[in-house]
Write a protein that holds these residues in place. Structure first.
Motif, mmCIF file in Angstrom:
data_model
loop_
_atom_site.group_PDB
_atom_site.id
_atom_site.type_symbol
_atom_site.label_atom_id
_atom_site.label_comp_id
_atom_site.label_asym_id
_atom_site.label_seq_id
_atom_site.Cartn_x
_atom_site.Cartn_y
_atom_site.Cartn_z
ATOM 1 N N ASP A 5 27.893 -9.558 -56.681
ATOM 2 C CA ASP A 5 27.334 -10.678 -55.933
ATOM 3 C C ASP A 5 28.484 -11.595 -55.506
ATOM 4 N N SER A 6 28.776 -11.634 -54.224
ATOM 5 C CA SER A 6 29.918 -12.412 -53.727
ATOM 6 C C SER A 6 29.711 -13.915 -53.902
ATOM 7 N N ARG A 7 28.473 -14.350 -54.172
ATOM 8 C CA ARG A 7 28.218 -15.772 -54.403
ATOM 9 C C ARG A 7 28.515 -16.178 -55.843
ATOM 10 N N ASP A 8 28.648 -15.185 -56.713
ATOM 11 C CA ASP A 8 28.921 -15.435 -58.128
ATOM 12 C C ASP A 8 30.431 -15.412 -58.338
ATOM 13 N N LEU A 9 31.079 -16.574 -58.202
ATOM 14 C CA LEU A 9 32.535 -16.628 -58.248
ATOM 15 C C LEU A 9 33.084 -16.222 -59.617
ATOM 16 N N SER A 10 32.320 -16.501 -60.668
ATOM 17 C CA SER A 10 32.771 -16.105 -62.000
ATOM 18 C C SER A 10 32.906 -14.588 -62.094
ATOM 19 N N THR A 11 31.906 -13.865 -61.601
ATOM 20 C CA THR A 11 31.968 -12.407 -61.640
ATOM 21 C C THR A 11 33.043 -11.876 -60.708
ATOM 22 N N VAL A 12 33.190 -12.484 -59.535
ATOM 23 C CA VAL A 12 34.237 -12.057 -58.599
ATOM 24 C C VAL A 12 35.623 -12.182 -59.253
ATOM 25 N N MET A 13 35.886 -13.329 -59.904
ATOM 26 C CA MET A 13 37.197 -13.515 -60.521
ATOM 27 C C MET A 13 37.377 -12.572 -61.711
ATOM 28 N N TRP A 14 36.311 -12.299 -62.454
ATOM 29 C CA TRP A 14 36.384 -11.318 -63.537
ATOM 30 C C TRP A 14 36.788 -9.958 -62.983
ATOM 31 N N LYS A 15 36.241 -9.579 -61.844
ATOM 32 C CA LYS A 15 36.619 -8.312 -61.217
ATOM 33 C C LYS A 15 38.085 -8.327 -60.770
ATOM 34 N N VAL A 16 38.513 -9.443 -60.205
ATOM 35 C CA VAL A 16 39.911 -9.547 -59.767
ATOM 36 C C VAL A 16 40.848 -9.393 -60.963
ATOM 37 N N PHE A 17 40.588 -10.126 -62.036
ATOM 38 C CA PHE A 17 41.470 -10.094 -63.192
ATOM 39 C C PHE A 17 41.514 -8.707 -63.830
ATOM 40 N N ASN A 18 40.400 -7.983 -63.786
ATOM 41 C CA ASN A 18 40.334 -6.678 -64.441
ATOM 42 C C ASN A 18 40.814 -5.533 -63.562
ATOM 43 N N ASN A 19 40.545 -5.603 -62.268
ATOM 44 C CA ASN A 19 40.615 -4.407 -61.432
ATOM 45 C C ASN A 19 41.878 -4.245 -60.600
ATOM 46 N N ILE A 20 42.816 -5.176 -60.691
ATOM 47 C CA ILE A 20 43.973 -5.044 -59.803
ATOM 48 C C ILE A 20 45.263 -4.747 -60.563
ATOM 49 N N ASP A 21 46.066 -3.934 -59.951
ATOM 50 C CA ASP A 21 47.484 -3.816 -60.268
ATOM 51 C C ASP A 21 48.209 -4.433 -59.075
ATOM 52 N N ALA A 22 48.985 -5.476 -59.332
ATOM 53 C CA ALA A 22 49.510 -6.290 -58.221
ATOM 54 C C ALA A 22 50.315 -5.478 -57.218
ATOM 55 N N LYS A 23 51.115 -4.554 -57.694
ATOM 56 C CA LYS A 23 51.971 -3.772 -56.794
ATOM 57 C C LYS A 23 51.149 -2.911 -55.847
ATOM 58 N N ARG A 24 50.017 -2.412 -56.332
ATOM 59 C CA ARG A 24 49.191 -1.506 -55.538
ATOM 60 C C ARG A 24 48.131 -2.230 -54.718
ATOM 61 N N ASP A 25 47.613 -3.355 -55.236
ATOM 62 C CA ASP A 25 46.375 -3.925 -54.701
ATOM 63 C C ASP A 25 46.529 -5.262 -53.993
ATOM 64 N N ILE A 26 47.737 -5.761 -53.859
ATOM 65 C CA ILE A 26 47.969 -7.018 -53.129
ATOM 66 C C ILE A 26 48.612 -6.701 -51.783
ATOM 67 N N ALA A 27 48.072 -7.276 -50.719
ATOM 68 C CA ALA A 27 48.666 -7.149 -49.386
ATOM 69 C C ALA A 27 48.992 -8.536 -48.859
#
Length: 566
Positions: free
Chosen positions: A497-519
């Motif tokens: 749910d893109s309106r649920d900022l808490s869940t969005v940030m939880w996904k960001v913190f868990n799901n990214i490797d900075a070298k691969r997933d940041i543009a």
């Protein structure tokens, strides 16, 4: 304030209106978890389940699952009071005058309480010595549908270094394999694992004792990121303002807290083949994958006559363990400040699940100050696993996430504000292409960076995508950055749910490797926080989100009034 064990704390919770007693019979398989998860996420009370199917012992849940109860557990009005006490010990210069020394006397006397007190007598934890070991008599929880079995989730695992004879206490989950054995889940970087290797070098059995249900300060101390040379019971003694009374186990030379509800005594044999442990619904909100760990043989169980079994459930935040992490944040902040003088304040947001995000405010005195602080944090003990560090100026309240957001939107300027650092990651991180190593990210939002593109707006966008092929998330990030003025864009999977900022940030913190997933394109930054595929470089399986079964949700819905929870 020192509690006389866990049951003393339970009575305090009850008289303070912080405990709900549930008399309805409940199952330790999924049902207790579903009830506790709902109560925890609603900021509800601690729960004492009196009637647990298959066991005569009550189960205590969510005992430290709020800021108030976490503070109560450590004998404080609020967690910052403990940090203030520690800061006074560290302000050595203020104590050099005669008046300063006199003011310090109460604090110096308190130091006498840190040392554990060994008793030659048996403790309350040894009122009953079971003639036959049967772990099935305990109400051990199966927390989540994909868990490999029941897990002991609040164990204080006591071990003894073979050479130095120094004891260590850590919290390592135990999967119950049968009536007498469990898996011993200690990661490679944990002290218990290092002590184990010392026994393995000599092919010697390693004595282990596990305490369940102690004064909550003792339980918290087992989770604290202390240097190896410091005994966790010393921290517990300082927090309690009274030394922890320890008694010798019945079948080995390990000492355990005398007021424990249960003690499991036994050994780990390094000559045995490791056993498959997991999967387990973990504090990241994902299942940790199955892996091989040593087997713990339980040879003796002792307990109080009327014992209470303590447990916790972890998963998508917020949950009880998040408040234990916040205690660590406040308690260890003065020590971090001593080693990093530019550091002002620290916030480990609940969505960061301990090791995935740290927000710090700094005295931004010189060029590159933020980068110096980030590298210093990554060089300190378990802080090396922090995947994302955000630095802001000391005028920004790091506990106010809206203020942090505004600082990031205003000051961050493409690659000039980013620091990529490859290094070790926590064993539970699933986003890097290979285990235990990946790319961490630092964001310098402490000061305005020159060279902004005037067409870029200080806004962010969250996009949802149905990902049906590899790299689709990354492609959407890049296309959006080329064609839109928003400074930040985050792409998540369609079920988020893109309106649920808490869940969005939880996904960001868990799901990214900075070298691969940041543009980064033209001062704008995009983040691909979608689930990654093997074709995107992963060498291991991506774990599932933790979700309760629909059948159990419906059962708890149907029985909710029986539980008597408001």
């Amino acid at each position: 304030m020192a509690y006389k064990g866990l049951q003393s704390f339970i009575r305090k919770l009850e008289t303070s209106g912080e405990l709900k007693i549930i008399e309805a019979p409940v199952s330790p398989e999924l049902e207790i978890t579903e009830i506790t998860d709902r109560v925890s996420k609603a900021n509800g009370p601690a729960l004492l389940f009196r009637e647990v199917n298959g066991s005569r012992y009550p189960v205590l849940m969510n005992a430290m699952g709020s800021y108030k109860r976490m503070s109560m557990a450590l004998g404080a009005e609020k967690l910052d009071d403990i940090a203030d006490d520690i800061q006074k010990y560290l302000d050595i210069a203020d104590n050099l005058s005669v008046l300063g020394l006199l003011r310090s006397v109460p604090r110096l006397l308190r130091l006498l309480s840190v040392f554990p007190r060994k008793s030659l007598l048996r403790g309350e934890c040894q009122q009953v010595v079971e003639k036959f070991v049967d772990l099935s008599s305990l109400p051990v929880l199966k927390c989540w549908p994909q868990d490999a079995g029941p897990f002991i989730t609040l164990p204080l695992v006591f071990t003894r270094d073979r050479k130095t004879k120094r004891q260590n206490c850590g919290m390592y989950r135990l999967q119950v394999l049968d009536s007498t054995t469990t898996a011993m889940h200690w990661h490679k970087h944990k002290d218990g694992s290092e002590i184990y290797r010392g026994y393995a070098e000599q092919n010697l059995k390693m004595p282990v004792s596990v305490a369940l249900g102690c004064d909550p300060a003792v339980t918290y101390a087992a989770t604290a990121p202390l240097p190896k040379m410091l005994d966790e019971m010393m921290l517990a003694g300082w927090l309690r303002k009274s030394g922890v009374k320890m008694v010798k186990c019945v079948t080995n030379n390990i000492y355990v807290p005398a007021d424990a509800e249960f003690v499991l005594e036994g050994y780990v044999d390094p000559t045995e083949e490791p056993v498959l442990e997991g999967p387990f619904g973990d504090h990241t909100g994902y299942y940790s994958l199955a892996d091989y760990y040593p087997k713990f043989h339980v040879t003796c169980i002792t307990h109080k006559r009327e014992a209470v079994y303590p447990a916790t459930v972890v998963g998508k935040p917020p949950m009880e363990d998040c408040y234990m992490a916040k205690a660590t944040e406040r308690i260890f902040l003065p020590l971090l400040r001593m080693q990093i003088p530019e550091l002002v304040d620290l916030n480990l947001p609940l969505e960061g699940v301990f090791h995935n995000c740290a927000i710090v405010s700094i005295k931004n005195k010189y060029p590159g100050c933020a980068r110096k602080v980030m590298n210093a944090i990554w060089g300190m003990g378990q802080m090396m696993y922090t995947k994302l560090i955000v630095t802001v100026d000391e005028s920004v309240d790091v506990q106010d996430l809206a203020a942090v957001r505004d600082a990031v939107l205003k000051n961050v300027n493409g690659t000039q504000s980013l620091l990529f650092s490859e290094g070790p990651l926590d064993a539970l991180d699933h986003s890097s292409n290979r285990p235990l190593f990946g790319c961490r990210l630092g964001i310098d939002a402490a000061s305005l960076t020159r060279g902004f593109n005037e067409e870029v707006t200080n806004t962010f966008k969250i996009l949802r995508i149905r990902k049906d092929r590899a790299w689709k998330g990354r492609e959407l990030v890049e296309n959006y950055l080329w064609n839109h003025p928003d400074k930040f864009v985050i792409v998540v999977d369609e079920e988020v749910d893109s309106r649920d900022l808490s869940t969005v940030m939880w996904k960001v913190f868990n799901n990214i490797d900075a070298k691969r997933d940041i543009a980064v394109i033209d001062f704008k930054i995009g983040v691909d926080a979608t689930k990654k595929w093997k074709q995107e470089g992963l060498t291991r399986e991506w774990p599932d989100d933790i979700v309760m079964t629909g059948a159990m949700k419906r059962q708890v819905d149907k029985r909710w009034n029986e539980y008597g929870i408001d």
